[in-house]
Design a protein around this motif. Structure first.
Motif, PDB file in Angstrom:
ATOM      1  N   LEU A 170      -5.521 -29.571   2.152  1.00 13.65           N
ATOM      2  CA  LEU A 170      -6.908 -29.131   2.029  1.00 13.65           C
ATOM      3  C   LEU A 170      -7.789 -29.794   3.082  1.00 13.65           C
ATOM      4  O   LEU A 170      -8.582 -29.122   3.767  1.00 13.65           O
ATOM      5  CB  LEU A 170      -7.441 -29.458   0.630  1.00 13.65           C
ATOM      6  CG  LEU A 170      -8.937 -29.173   0.408  1.00 13.65           C
ATOM      7  CD1 LEU A 170      -9.225 -27.687   0.547  1.00 13.65           C
ATOM      8  CD2 LEU A 170      -9.382 -29.705  -0.949  1.00 13.65           C
ATOM      9  N   THR A 211      -1.781 -26.610   9.093  1.00  5.85           N
ATOM     10  CA  THR A 211      -2.167 -27.840   8.393  1.00  5.85           C
ATOM     11  C   THR A 211      -1.188 -28.975   8.643  1.00  5.85           C
ATOM     12  O   THR A 211      -1.586 -30.138   8.687  1.00  5.85           O
ATOM     13  CB  THR A 211      -2.292 -27.590   6.884  1.00  5.85           C
ATOM     14  OG1 THR A 211      -1.050 -27.107   6.365  1.00  5.85           O
ATOM     15  CG2 THR A 211      -3.392 -26.579   6.587  1.00  5.85           C
ATOM     16  N   ALA A 216     -13.817 -29.653  -4.341  1.00  3.91           N
ATOM     17  CA  ALA A 216     -12.367 -29.793  -4.520  1.00  3.91           C
ATOM     18  C   ALA A 216     -11.975 -30.483  -5.819  1.00  3.91           C
ATOM     19  O   ALA A 216     -11.159 -29.954  -6.588  1.00  3.91           O
ATOM     20  CB  ALA A 216     -11.773 -30.546  -3.329  1.00  3.91           C
ATOM     21  N   PHE A 261      -5.292 -24.027  -2.008  1.00  3.94           N
ATOM     22  CA  PHE A 261      -4.373 -25.142  -2.212  1.00  3.94           C
ATOM     23  C   PHE A 261      -4.242 -25.529  -3.675  1.00  3.94           C
ATOM     24  O   PHE A 261      -3.259 -26.185  -4.047  1.00  3.94           O
ATOM     25  CB  PHE A 261      -4.765 -26.317  -1.323  1.00  3.94           C
ATOM     26  CG  PHE A 261      -4.547 -26.005   0.140  1.00  3.94           C
ATOM     27  CD1 PHE A 261      -3.258 -25.886   0.644  1.00  3.94           C
ATOM     28  CD2 PHE A 261      -5.613 -25.764   0.983  1.00  3.94           C
ATOM     29  CE1 PHE A 261      -3.039 -25.555   1.968  1.00  3.94           C
ATOM     30  CE2 PHE A 261      -5.411 -25.435   2.317  1.00  3.94           C
ATOM     31  CZ  PHE A 261      -4.114 -25.323   2.810  1.00  3.94           C
ATOM     32  N   SER A 310     -17.363 -30.931   0.226  1.00  4.76           N
ATOM     33  CA  SER A 310     -16.003 -30.414   0.142  1.00  4.76           C
ATOM     34  C   SER A 310     -15.182 -31.091  -0.939  1.00  4.76           C
ATOM     35  O   SER A 310     -14.363 -30.437  -1.601  1.00  4.76           O
ATOM     36  CB  SER A 310     -15.304 -30.558   1.505  1.00  4.76           C
ATOM     37  OG  SER A 310     -15.183 -31.915   1.878  1.00  4.76           O
ATOM     38  N   ASN A 366     -10.824 -22.569   0.631  1.00  2.00           N
ATOM     39  CA  ASN A 366      -9.671 -23.425   0.906  1.00  2.00           C
ATOM     40  C   ASN A 366      -9.202 -24.160  -0.339  1.00  2.00           C
ATOM     41  O   ASN A 366      -7.994 -24.343  -0.553  1.00  2.00           O
ATOM     42  CB  ASN A 366     -10.004 -24.416   2.018  1.00  2.00           C
ATOM     43  CG  ASN A 366     -10.156 -23.743   3.375  1.00  2.00           C
ATOM     44  OD1 ASN A 366      -9.707 -22.614   3.572  1.00  2.00           O
ATOM     45  ND2 ASN A 366     -10.796 -24.433   4.310  1.00  2.00           N
ATOM     46  N   ALA A 367     -10.149 -24.614  -1.163  1.00  2.62           N
ATOM     47  CA  ALA A 367      -9.762 -25.296  -2.404  1.00  2.62           C
ATOM     48  C   ALA A 367      -8.948 -24.373  -3.299  1.00  2.62           C
ATOM     49  O   ALA A 367      -7.925 -24.776  -3.868  1.00  2.62           O
ATOM     50  CB  ALA A 367     -10.999 -25.804  -3.134  1.00  2.62           C
ATOM     51  N   ASN A 415      -9.752 -27.718   6.042  1.00  2.36           N
ATOM     52  CA  ASN A 415     -11.205 -27.850   6.206  1.00  2.36           C
ATOM     53  C   ASN A 415     -11.542 -28.336   7.613  1.00  2.36           C
ATOM     54  O   ASN A 415     -12.502 -27.865   8.237  1.00  2.36           O
ATOM     55  CB  ASN A 415     -11.764 -28.817   5.163  1.00  2.36           C
ATOM     56  CG  ASN A 415     -11.845 -28.211   3.775  1.00  2.36           C
ATOM     57  OD1 ASN A 415     -11.746 -26.992   3.604  1.00  2.36           O
ATOM     58  ND2 ASN A 415     -12.017 -29.056   2.771  1.00  2.36           N
ATOM     59  N   PHE A 437      -1.973 -31.029  -2.203  1.00  2.00           N
ATOM     60  CA  PHE A 437      -3.360 -30.583  -2.311  1.00  2.00           C
ATOM     61  C   PHE A 437      -4.294 -31.324  -1.356  1.00  2.00           C
ATOM     62  O   PHE A 437      -4.901 -30.712  -0.474  1.00  2.00           O
ATOM     63  CB  PHE A 437      -3.859 -30.737  -3.752  1.00  2.00           C
ATOM     64  CG  PHE A 437      -5.264 -30.237  -3.966  1.00  2.00           C
ATOM     65  CD1 PHE A 437      -5.550 -28.888  -3.889  1.00  2.00           C
ATOM     66  CD2 PHE A 437      -6.300 -31.125  -4.255  1.00  2.00           C
ATOM     67  CE1 PHE A 437      -6.855 -28.418  -4.088  1.00  2.00           C
ATOM     68  CE2 PHE A 437      -7.591 -30.677  -4.455  1.00  2.00           C
ATOM     69  CZ  PHE A 437      -7.873 -29.316  -4.378  1.00  2.00           C
TER      70      PHE A 437
END
Length: 398
Positions: A142, A158, A360, A120, A355, A116-117, A146, A138
């Protein structure tokens, strides 16, 4: 000496605190670690020893709050585990603990966080150095993705997750009883309940690693499982989202410490912990006394509404002796209350550290080594019950 009556702080202005609460916290601590604040109808507890004592004694300081402290129950439509004491709290907490322990975070969730990081970071790059906003492009998406993955909410995007989370968290902090905030929270709650009406039976037949599945597998009633999914939506995005922007903002304002961490990646853990202490994303949560008691030398009646202001406690000079108002990743390691303590220690704190603190933000600076706050555009902070950067323009050298 007889126990003292709490002083009254008529001067506290919640609107000022929404912009920046730290001057207010310092004045409150200097007056008394426990103060009656009419503007929020609570005793605000701003001292570290006093906040820690409250967290460790759920017999006297109950999470089952009433009156204005019940905004979380009002926002979620049901009483989640965070507003319960043991043994009831423990039953619900034990349902999700296994999926959030360090081993599960490392084996199950960290690869998803990493994927995911990357997704984005690419979106942030597409926004470009002249228009990028770290929160919008971001941190928020993100944290949303998550959370979608950890909860196991297929089909949710999102933008929707962000709207739900912000609406529920605003409702939880709606101490001023703003009708518009309640309307948004009610809409989010209704939409989530409609999704869970189908999803909870699905996970009863098709379990996986998600938090929702764990809640269902525990045998909790549908309403209880749903309440704790909504609790996780409310709290599971706010803190990691703001930790991304807070860490970047802190390092941007402390270039020597930034240079240090960019040459010593082992320091990222210290950056995460110090940022959580210095700019606590969760600033205050409620408790209520179950009987007459004394806290910090102040006599409190039974049924007293309390605001445990951990953001103030984390800067208490009685706990952090060396300039607690300063950001310093080199200070000796100290416990802090940004994730709570005792039985109500944040269930997702290991996931947040992984995360955000390990994946991230380090990847962000690896991808954009010259990343910095763009001071030609406006930066906006908001909140004191929950606090973070709502706008953080950034730029970098192409």
């Amino acid at each position: 000496m007889a126990d003292l009556t709490a002083p009254t702080a008529n001067w506290v202005d919640p609107h000022v605190m929404m912009m920046d609460p730290y001057d207010t916290y310092e004045k409150l601590r200097a007056e008394s670690p426990v103060t009656w604040v009419p503007a929020v109808n609570k005793y605000l507890i701003t001292g570290y020893p006093e906040c820690h004592s409250v967290e460790l004694d759920q017999t006297v300081f109950s999470a089952r709050v009433s009156g204005s402290g019940a905004t979380m129950i009002r926002a979620l439509g049901e009483n989640p585990m965070l507003r319960k004491d043991d043994p009831e709290h423990a039953v619900e907490r034990q349902a999700i603990n296994p999926t959030l322990r360090p081993r599960s975070v490392t084996q199950v969730w960290a690869p998803i966080f990493d994927r995911n990081a990357d997704r984005f970071l690419a979106a942030l790059s597409d926004a470009g150095p002249d228009k990028a906003d770290l929160n919008r492009d971001f941190a928020a998406p993100l944290a949303s993705q998550n959370l979608i993955d950890m909860l196991g909410l297929p089909g949710v995007d999102t933008t929707t997750m962000s709207r739900w989370s912000h609406a529920l968290i605003a409702g939880t902090g709606n101490l001023l009883d703003d009708a518009r905030i309640w309307d948004a929270a009610d809409t989010a709650r209704t939409e989530i309940d409609e999704l869970l009406a189908d999803l909870i039976p699905h996970y009863a037949q098709h379990p996986d690693h998600s938090i929702t599945s764990a809640l269902v597998a525990s045998g909790l009633p549908h309403r209880t499982a749903a309440a704790n999914v909504k609790l996780t939506i409310a709290g599971g995005m706010n803190e990691p989202q703001h930790m991304v922007t807070n860490m970047v903002w802190a390092l941007d304002n402390h270039p020597d410490q930034r240079r240090h961490v960019q040459t010593d990646p082992s320091s990222w853990t210290a950056v995460f912990d110090e940022t959580a202490r210095w700019l606590s994303p969760i600033g205050m949560y409620p408790r209520e006394t179950t009987c007459e008691t004394v806290l910090g030398g102040i006599a409190l009646p039974a049924g007293a509404p309390l605001g445990v202001v951990v953001a103030a406690a984390n800067r208490d000079p009685r706990h952090v002796a060396d300039h607690p108002e300063l950001f310093d990743i080199h200070r000796p390691k100290l416990p802090h209350l940004a994730f709570g303590s005792g039985v109500h220690l944040c269930a997702g704190h290991w996931a947040a550290k992984s995360s955000i603190g390990q994946i991230a933000v380090p990847k962000l600076f690896d991808a954009f080594p010259t990343l910095r706050v763009d001071h030609s555009r406006e930066t906006q902070w908001n909140g004191w019950v929950f606090r973070g950067l709502t706008t953080l323009p950034i730029t970098w050298d192409d």
